[in-house]
Motif scaffolding. Structure first.
Motif, PDB file in Angstrom:
ATOM      1  N   UNK A  32      45.637  41.921  28.581  1.00  0.00           N
ATOM      2  CA  UNK A  32      45.161  41.516  30.268  1.00  0.00           C
ATOM      3  C   UNK A  32      43.980  41.463  30.522  1.00  0.00           C
ATOM      4  N   UNK A  33      43.347  41.973  29.672  1.00  0.00           N
ATOM      5  CA  UNK A  33      41.697  42.150  30.015  1.00  0.00           C
ATOM      6  C   UNK A  33      40.799  41.004  29.799  1.00  0.00           C
ATOM      7  N   UNK A  34      41.355  39.864  29.199  1.00  0.00           N
ATOM      8  CA  UNK A  34      40.554  38.829  28.770  1.00  0.00           C
ATOM      9  C   UNK A  34      41.192  37.474  29.332  1.00  0.00           C
ATOM     10  N   UNK A  35      40.414  36.837  30.277  1.00  0.00           N
ATOM     11  CA  UNK A  35      40.866  35.464  30.768  1.00  0.00           C
ATOM     12  C   UNK A  35      40.048  34.250  30.681  1.00  0.00           C
ATOM     13  N   UNK A  36      40.235  33.218  30.485  1.00  0.00           N
ATOM     14  CA  UNK A  36      39.205  32.129  30.444  1.00  0.00           C
ATOM     15  C   UNK A  36      39.542  31.091  31.425  1.00  0.00           C
ATOM     16  N   UNK A  87      38.628  36.729  42.440  1.00  0.00           N
ATOM     17  CA  UNK A  87      39.916  36.689  41.307  1.00  0.00           C
ATOM     18  C   UNK A  87      41.232  36.864  42.204  1.00  0.00           C
ATOM     19  N   UNK A  88      41.232  37.304  43.289  1.00  0.00           N
ATOM     20  CA  UNK A  88      42.543  37.391  43.869  1.00  0.00           C
ATOM     21  C   UNK A  88      43.383  36.043  43.983  1.00  0.00           C
ATOM     22  N   UNK A  89      42.243  35.067  44.492  1.00  0.00           N
ATOM     23  CA  UNK A  89      42.733  33.496  44.614  1.00  0.00           C
ATOM     24  C   UNK A  89      43.103  33.116  43.467  1.00  0.00           C
ATOM     25  N   UNK A  90      42.173  33.459  42.276  1.00  0.00           N
ATOM     26  CA  UNK A  90      42.786  32.660  40.691  1.00  0.00           C
ATOM     27  C   UNK A  90      43.799  33.546  40.114  1.00  0.00           C
ATOM     28  N   UNK A  91      44.246  34.639  40.916  1.00  0.00           N
ATOM     29  CA  UNK A  91      45.371  35.365  40.148  1.00  0.00           C
ATOM     30  C   UNK A  91      45.016  36.113  38.917  1.00  0.00           C
ATOM     31  N   UNK A  92      43.453  36.402  38.902  1.00  0.00           N
ATOM     32  CA  UNK A  92      43.125  37.317  37.593  1.00  0.00           C
ATOM     33  C   UNK A  92      42.998  38.632  38.082  1.00  0.00           C
ATOM     34  N   UNK A  93      43.424  39.558  37.267  1.00  0.00           N
ATOM     35  CA  UNK A  93      43.079  40.828  37.389  1.00  0.00           C
ATOM     36  C   UNK A  93      41.741  41.306  37.856  1.00  0.00           C
ATOM     37  N   UNK A  94      41.549  42.308  38.646  1.00  0.00           N
ATOM     38  CA  UNK A  94      40.117  42.755  38.956  1.00  0.00           C
ATOM     39  C   UNK A  94      39.452  43.520  37.558  1.00  0.00           C
ATOM     40  N   UNK A  95      40.243  44.086  36.910  1.00  0.00           N
ATOM     41  CA  UNK A  95      39.580  44.585  35.886  1.00  0.00           C
ATOM     42  C   UNK A  95      39.452  43.941  34.590  1.00  0.00           C
TER      43      UNK A  95
END
Length: 387
Positions: free
Chosen positions: A241-245, A197-205
């Motif tokens: 910020x809690x939802x990514x695709x 997730x860090x590599x993809x730039x997506x928040x851990x939560x």
């Protein structure tokens, strides 16, 4: 020494994607393997089919209405005449039609065996009427086929009826659980979820949705992008910020889907990662797999996702029903175009983490029979019988 020919409309997206384990198997048995397929490799990519002895670039179109396919037919006819193959494996609707027509004389003169491996017929219950043209073509081609392999039960039943009571040329009909997925590959991951997730730039939560597919109209990803926008519009600003695709894949609709995400104001929530060779890693960063396809023969991507322990939200269509059980390991949406239906399903799994985790566990158990090991054994018997 046996000689094998693989025919398909696309080399990279079809033969390389589905058939490499089988081409390798033939080579290990001492066979010579050729492949004739459309050149769909990207600029700069090595134009090669691993394990094959030779790759013939076939001037073929995926559309049956292109006059260029006449040239492809003549090319195949010459190729088959010169090489005297023992077995021809036909794939994709147009590739299979041209291959069987081109092999007619070879079947009579040299005893060449012809098998059609269908990855999902274009004709199915509820299909557009124009697609019934494919049914008529298939009916005419039955006498030129020694074996037909289907990868879902619905197609299997259709083919049995199609071949029933034929006075001549009735092929053997088989049902196999797809071309096989190396399910063990997706069970665990060497890279941690946090690191990915860090590599993809997506928040851990965040709750992460993922789709893996060719990006075209049939895969219907516009619907799930709209579903995400629908969910984001309903969320409080602090919850957005809690939802990514994540979307992995390339195709003719990629630019249109990027633009759609921009228009809907969710470009920062959608990650288009392109064609990936590390899907098993990407899946372990996600929570839910989305598969809004309109038509499928089976669908390998959801099986891969389920092997990784992800619940699936998918269209309730032929092929997907082979492994997806609504309420047990997935949520099935009756209408593939139902944006609100997909949004509601995503929201329910976002809100109920325990349900999501239980579905994911059930999913991993459900797809073990679709492992490559079982498919290899089934095809070994089919090919062995033909040869």
């Amino acid at each position: 020494m046996k000689k094998i020919l693989y025919i398909a409309s696309a080399a990279k997206k079809h033969i390389c994607h589905f058939h490499l384990p089988y081409i390798k198997w033939f080579k290990e048995k001492g066979c010579i393997v050729h492949a004739a397929a459309g050149d769909d490799f990207e600029e700069g990519e090595k134009k090669d089919i691993p394990y094959s002895d030779r790759f013939y670039r076939l001037p073929i179109s995926r559309s049956p209405f292109r006059f260029g396919n006449i040239k492809a037919y003549r090319y195949l006819k010459k190729l088959i005449r010169e090489n005297r193959y023992d077995l021809i494996c036909c794939n994709t609707p147009v590739g299979a039609a041209l291959g069987r027509l081109a092999a007619r004389k070879a079947r009579k003169k040299t005893g060449t065996k012809v098998v059609y491996i269908s990855h999902g017929f274009h004709f199915y219950e509820g299909c557009p009427k124009i697609y019934m043209l494919y049914y008529l073509i298939e009916k005419l081609l039955v006498p030129y086929t020694d074996a037909m392999v289907t990868i879902n039960k619905e197609d299997y039943e259709v083919v049995k009826k199609l071949c029933k009571n034929r006075k001549y040329g009735t092929p053997c009909v088989y049902y196999v659980h797809g071309m096989g997925v190396d399910t063990k590959k997706y069970v665990s991951c060497t890279c941690s979820r946090e690191k990915i997730r860090e590599m993809l730039g997506i928040p851990q939560e965040a709750t992460v949705l993922v789709s893996v597919s060719e990006i075209n109209r049939n895969k219907n990803l516009a619907v799930t992008i709209k579903a995400l926008a629908h969910l984001c519009s309903d969320m409080k600003p602090s919850a957005k910020t809690e939802l990514y695709y994540i979307i992995c894949g390339i195709g003719e609709e990629l630019a249109a889907n990027r633009e759609l995400a921009k228009e809907l104001g969710i470009a920062d929530r959608v990650r288009f990662l392109g064609y990936r060779h590390d899907i098993e890693i990407i899946l372990h960063a996600a929570d839910i797999f989305l598969f809004p396809s309109i038509r499928e023969g089976l669908g390998m991507a959801p099986i891969e996702a389920m092997s990784a322990g992800l619940p699936v939200i998918a269209s309730d269509i032929r092929g997907v029903r082979e492994y997806a059980v609504d309420g047990y390991n997935s949520i099935l949406i009756k209408d593939p175009m139902d944006v609100k239906g997909f949004a509601k399903a995503v929201r329910s799994l976002c809100d109920e983490k325990s349900v999501r985790q239980k579905m994911g566990k059930n999913a991993a158990e459900s797809v073990k029979n679709f492992d490559l090991e079982y498919s290899m054994k089934a095809f070994a018997q089919i090919f062995g019988g033909l040869l």
